[in-house]
Write a protein that holds these residues in place. Structure first.
Motif, PDB file in Angstrom:
ATOM      1  N   GLN A 106       0.789  -1.232   0.000  1.00 33.02           N
ATOM      2  CA  GLN A 106       0.000   0.000   0.000  1.00 33.02           C
ATOM      3  C   GLN A 106       0.822   1.284   0.000  1.00 33.02           C
ATOM      4  OE1 GLN A 106      -2.069   0.892   3.525  1.00 33.02           O
ATOM      5  NE2 GLN A 106      -3.102   2.656   2.683  1.00 33.02           N
ATOM      6  N   PRO A 107       1.853   1.417   0.858  1.00 35.17           N
ATOM      7  CA  PRO A 107       2.616   2.680   0.839  1.00 35.17           C
ATOM      8  C   PRO A 107       3.241   2.974  -0.520  1.00 35.17           C
ATOM      9  CG  PRO A 107       3.068   1.472   2.846  1.00 35.17           C
ATOM     10  CD  PRO A 107       2.288   0.545   1.967  1.00 35.17           C
ATOM     11  N   LEU A 108       3.720   1.934  -1.199  1.00 35.79           N
ATOM     12  CA  LEU A 108       4.304   2.129  -2.526  1.00 35.79           C
ATOM     13  C   LEU A 108       3.241   2.586  -3.516  1.00 35.79           C
ATOM     14  CD1 LEU A 108       6.653   1.887  -4.515  1.00 35.79           C
ATOM     15  CD2 LEU A 108       6.105  -0.539  -4.748  1.00 35.79           C
ATOM     16  N   LEU A 109       2.089   1.929  -3.514  1.00 34.67           N
ATOM     17  CA  LEU A 109       1.008   2.301  -4.424  1.00 34.67           C
ATOM     18  C   LEU A 109       0.489   3.697  -4.102  1.00 34.67           C
ATOM     19  CD1 LEU A 109      -0.818   1.397  -6.731  1.00 34.67           C
ATOM     20  CD2 LEU A 109      -2.319   0.304  -5.058  1.00 34.67           C
ATOM     21  N   THR A 110       0.395   4.023  -2.825  1.00 31.47           N
ATOM     22  CA  THR A 110      -0.064   5.353  -2.429  1.00 31.47           C
ATOM     23  C   THR A 110       0.890   6.435  -2.904  1.00 31.47           C
ATOM     24  OG1 THR A 110      -1.181   4.467  -0.464  1.00 31.47           O
ATOM     25  CG2 THR A 110      -0.666   6.820  -0.457  1.00 31.47           C
ATOM     26  N   ALA A 111       2.192   6.182  -2.767  1.00 33.02           N
ATOM     27  CA  ALA A 111       3.182   7.165  -3.216  1.00 33.02           C
ATOM     28  C   ALA A 111       3.077   7.413  -4.719  1.00 33.02           C
ATOM     29  CB  ALA A 111       4.582   6.681  -2.859  1.00 33.02           C
ATOM     30  N   LEU A 112       2.787   6.366  -5.476  1.00 35.18           N
ATOM     31  CA  LEU A 112       2.662   6.508  -6.919  1.00 35.18           C
ATOM     32  C   LEU A 112       1.420   7.325  -7.304  1.00 35.18           C
ATOM     33  CD1 LEU A 112       3.592   2.869  -8.017  1.00 35.18           C
ATOM     34  CD2 LEU A 112       4.998   4.922  -8.269  1.00 35.18           C
ATOM     35  N   LEU A 113       0.371   7.242  -6.464  1.00 36.05           N
ATOM     36  CA  LEU A 113      -0.902   7.889  -6.803  1.00 36.05           C
ATOM     37  C   LEU A 113      -1.119   9.230  -6.103  1.00 36.05           C
ATOM     38  CD1 LEU A 113      -3.223   4.749  -6.637  1.00 36.05           C
ATOM     39  CD2 LEU A 113      -2.427   5.902  -8.701  1.00 36.05           C
ATOM     40  N   ALA A 114      -0.403   9.466  -5.001  1.00 35.78           N
ATOM     41  CA  ALA A 114      -0.673  10.660  -4.195  1.00 35.78           C
ATOM     42  C   ALA A 114      -0.419  11.944  -4.973  1.00 35.78           C
ATOM     43  CB  ALA A 114       0.177  10.649  -2.923  1.00 35.78           C
ATOM     44  N   GLY A 115       0.614  11.960  -5.804  1.00 37.52           N
ATOM     45  CA  GLY A 115       0.891  13.161  -6.583  1.00 37.52           C
ATOM     46  C   GLY A 115      -0.221  13.467  -7.565  1.00 37.52           C
ATOM     47  N   ILE A 116      -0.779  12.426  -8.169  1.00 37.27           N
ATOM     48  CA  ILE A 116      -1.842  12.611  -9.175  1.00 37.27           C
ATOM     49  C   ILE A 116      -3.153  13.008  -8.508  1.00 37.27           C
ATOM     50  CG2 ILE A 116      -3.194  11.452 -10.962  1.00 37.27           C
ATOM     51  CD1 ILE A 116      -0.788   9.573 -11.356  1.00 37.27           C
ATOM     52  N   LEU A 117      -3.521  12.321  -7.427  1.00 41.27           N
ATOM     53  CA  LEU A 117      -4.835  12.501  -6.822  1.00 41.27           C
ATOM     54  C   LEU A 117      -4.882  13.576  -5.743  1.00 41.27           C
ATOM     55  CD1 LEU A 117      -5.907   8.749  -6.529  1.00 41.27           C
ATOM     56  CD2 LEU A 117      -6.419  10.369  -8.360  1.00 41.27           C
ATOM     57  N   LEU A 118      -3.759  13.789  -5.043  1.00 43.97           N
ATOM     58  CA  LEU A 118      -3.762  14.740  -3.934  1.00 43.97           C
ATOM     59  C   LEU A 118      -2.800  15.899  -4.129  1.00 43.97           C
ATOM     60  CD1 LEU A 118      -3.838  12.313  -0.849  1.00 43.97           C
ATOM     61  CD2 LEU A 118      -5.761  13.507  -1.920  1.00 43.97           C
ATOM     62  N   GLY A 119      -1.924  15.816  -5.094  1.00 42.09           N
ATOM     63  CA  GLY A 119      -0.934  16.859  -5.298  1.00 42.09           C
ATOM     64  C   GLY A 119       0.174  16.839  -4.276  1.00 42.09           C
ATOM     65  N   GLU A 120       0.398  15.694  -3.606  1.00 40.67           N
ATOM     66  CA  GLU A 120       1.469  15.586  -2.631  1.00 40.67           C
ATOM     67  C   GLU A 120       2.799  15.317  -3.332  1.00 40.67           C
ATOM     68  OE1 GLU A 120       0.857  12.942   0.575  1.00 40.67           O
ATOM     69  OE2 GLU A 120      -1.035  13.842   1.209  1.00 40.67           O
ATOM     70  N   THR A 121       3.834  16.014  -2.895  1.00 37.68           N
ATOM     71  CA  THR A 121       5.172  15.816  -3.438  1.00 37.68           C
ATOM     72  C   THR A 121       5.886  14.722  -2.654  1.00 37.68           C
ATOM     73  OG1 THR A 121       5.316  18.143  -4.065  1.00 37.68           O
ATOM     74  CG2 THR A 121       7.387  16.909  -3.938  1.00 37.68           C
ATOM     75  N   VAL A 122       6.441  13.756  -3.371  1.00 37.60           N
ATOM     76  CA  VAL A 122       7.182  12.672  -2.736  1.00 37.60           C
ATOM     77  C   VAL A 122       8.662  12.967  -2.878  1.00 37.60           C
ATOM     78  CG1 VAL A 122       7.541  10.184  -2.605  1.00 37.60           C
ATOM     79  CG2 VAL A 122       5.347  11.094  -3.403  1.00 37.60           C
ATOM     80  N   GLY A 123       9.337  13.234  -1.744  1.00 36.74           N
ATOM     81  CA  GLY A 123      10.748  13.573  -1.767  1.00 36.74           C
ATOM     82  C   GLY A 123      11.634  12.346  -1.910  1.00 36.74           C
ATOM     83  N   LYS A 124      12.910  12.586  -2.174  1.00 28.83           N
ATOM     84  CA  LYS A 124      13.851  11.472  -2.398  1.00 28.83           C
ATOM     85  C   LYS A 124      14.011  10.614  -1.144  1.00 28.83           C
ATOM     86  CE  LYS A 124      17.905  14.403  -1.467  1.00 28.83           C
ATOM     87  NZ  LYS A 124      19.200  14.914  -2.009  1.00 28.83           N
ATOM     88  N   TYR A 125      13.991  11.261   0.029  1.00 27.02           N
ATOM     89  CA  TYR A 125      14.103  10.483   1.253  1.00 27.02           C
ATOM     90  C   TYR A 125      12.857   9.631   1.486  1.00 27.02           C
ATOM     91  CZ  TYR A 125      18.329  13.003   2.597  1.00 27.02           C
ATOM     92  OH  TYR A 125      19.595  13.510   2.646  1.00 27.02           O
ATOM     93  N   GLN A 126      11.704  10.123   1.045  1.00 28.53           N
ATOM     94  CA  GLN A 126      10.489   9.333   1.176  1.00 28.53           C
ATOM     95  C   GLN A 126      10.535   8.107   0.271  1.00 28.53           C
ATOM     96  OE1 GLN A 126       7.367  12.470   0.790  1.00 28.53           O
ATOM     97  NE2 GLN A 126       6.706  11.650   2.752  1.00 28.53           N
ATOM     98  N   TRP A 127      11.004   8.297  -0.983  1.00 30.59           N
ATOM     99  CA  TRP A 127      11.147   7.144  -1.873  1.00 30.59           C
ATOM    100  C   TRP A 127      12.127   6.131  -1.291  1.00 30.59           C
ATOM    101  CZ3 TRP A 127       7.646   5.873  -5.029  1.00 30.59           C
ATOM    102  CH2 TRP A 127       6.948   6.811  -5.793  1.00 30.59           C
ATOM    103  N   LEU A 128      13.233   6.631  -0.716  1.00 31.38           N
ATOM    104  CA  LEU A 128      14.202   5.743  -0.078  1.00 31.38           C
ATOM    105  C   LEU A 128      13.559   5.021   1.100  1.00 31.38           C
ATOM    106  CD1 LEU A 128      17.085   4.673   0.252  1.00 31.38           C
ATOM    107  CD2 LEU A 128      17.611   6.710   1.621  1.00 31.38           C
ATOM    108  N   GLY A 129      12.756   5.755   1.890  1.00 29.34           N
ATOM    109  CA  GLY A 129      12.075   5.139   3.022  1.00 29.34           C
ATOM    110  C   GLY A 129      11.065   4.098   2.587  1.00 29.34           C
ATOM    111  N   ILE A 130      10.320   4.378   1.516  1.00 27.93           N
ATOM    112  CA  ILE A 130       9.326   3.426   0.998  1.00 27.93           C
ATOM    113  C   ILE A 130      10.017   2.138   0.557  1.00 27.93           C
ATOM    114  CG2 ILE A 130       7.740   3.008  -0.920  1.00 27.93           C
ATOM    115  CD1 ILE A 130       7.010   6.030  -0.702  1.00 27.93           C
TER     116      ILE A 130
END
Length: 300
Positions: A106-130
């Motif tokens: 779920q966190p991986l799928l959410t990160a992929l969709l959050a920018g499109i649906l919510l306009g949330e920016t996923v930072g490099k540290y967040q991708w590393l954390g995911i």
């Protein structure tokens, strides 16, 4: 409702602890009930309990048709789709560890969709954390998931878990986007009622009205109602209101590790060095996701 920062800081840990005990329902309850019939009983008791709390507290009921619709849709995704998928998958024979692993995407799928649906920016540290958190989950559950390969998994077992993954992911994103703020008593009743109706209609189609009212089942049902539905899901609603979707869903990485620890304490299950390493990586991954200040929701 604005919570004090100190209390708000405790909510994620409390949510993870309560949510991780969900395995108790499957472990003790499903052997005595059809999975959907189990959920119908759970939803009905939750609706009664929340309605009483709303009546005692003189809570205001929602009358806006648009808000009612949004809450109903979010409830169907978070309750009927997610819980129904998990319970059916386990009842079909999918090991709980592998079910957790699939839903743990779920966190991986959410990160992929959050920018499109919510306009949330996923930072490099967040991708590393995911990525780190996902690796940790795999290490924690690898041994349990590996057992599943011995009996040739079928789509009959896996499909409900995939529906559960989509339900919890899109449910979190939908609620965050369209209805993050509502009274937890009356709003939750609105969410549970359509899930009760749809699940009840599906019982004769996908299962049967079968419940053995044993002590084990009553304990499991009570735990699911009080701890999970009234406790953990209320906390999830508060977190959706207060935090970004990516930060919220990263917490689900911790639940397999905490569940494994609970099983170690209560049932003397053996923990391997690999599992301890996986737990450490999971905690590191969640810390990386939640420390990043770059995830900001864009107003729409």
């Amino acid at each position: 409702m604005v919570l004090p920062s100190r209390l708000l800081g405790m909510l994620p840990a409390l949510f993870v602890l309560l949510w991780s005990t969900g395995f108790i329902g499957a472990k003790y309850g499903l052997p005595y009930a059809d999975p959907l019939a189990f959920l119908v009983a759970r939803y009905a008791l939750v609706i009664v309990a929340l309605s009483l709390l709303a009546w005692v507290g003189k809570a205001v009921w929602i009358t806006n048709s648009t808000q009612l619709l949004h809450l109903a849709i979010a409830g169907l995704l978070l309750q009927a789709t997610y819980l129904g998928g998990v319970f059916i998958a386990i009842s079909h024979g999918l090991p709980a560890g592998l079910t957790s692993l699939l839903v743990g995407l779920q966190p991986l799928l959410t990160a992929l969709l959050a920018g499109i649906l919510l306009g949330e920016t996923v930072g490099k540290y967040q991708w590393l954390g995911i990525a780190t958190g996902l690796l940790g989950v795999v290490l924690v559950l690898a041994q349990k998931a590996g057992v599943a390969t011995a009996h040739n998994l079928s789509w009959y077992e896996v499909t409900p878990a995939l529906f559960a993954l989509l339900g919890i992911t899109f449910g979190t994103l939908y609620q965050k986007r369209f209805c993050p703020h509502f009274d937890l008593r009356t709003g939750s009743v609105v969410q549970f009622v359509p899930s009760l109706i749809i699940t009840a209609l599906l019982v004769p189609v996908m299962g049967e009205w079968h419940i053995e009212w044993t002590g084990h089942f009553l304990f499991a049902l009570g735990w699911q109602v009080i701890v999970l539905s009234l406790g953990a899901i209320s906390l999830l609603n508060l977190l959706i209101r207060q935090q970004g979707a990516i930060n919220i869903t990263s917490l689900f990485y911790l639940t397999p590790a905490v569940t494994t620890l609970i099983a170690w304490v209560l049932f003397d299950e053996v923990l391997t060095l690999q599992q301890w390493l996986g737990m450490a990586l999971t905690m590191l991954g969640v810390w990386l996701v939640r420390r990043n200040p770059l995830a900001k929701a864009v107003s729409r």
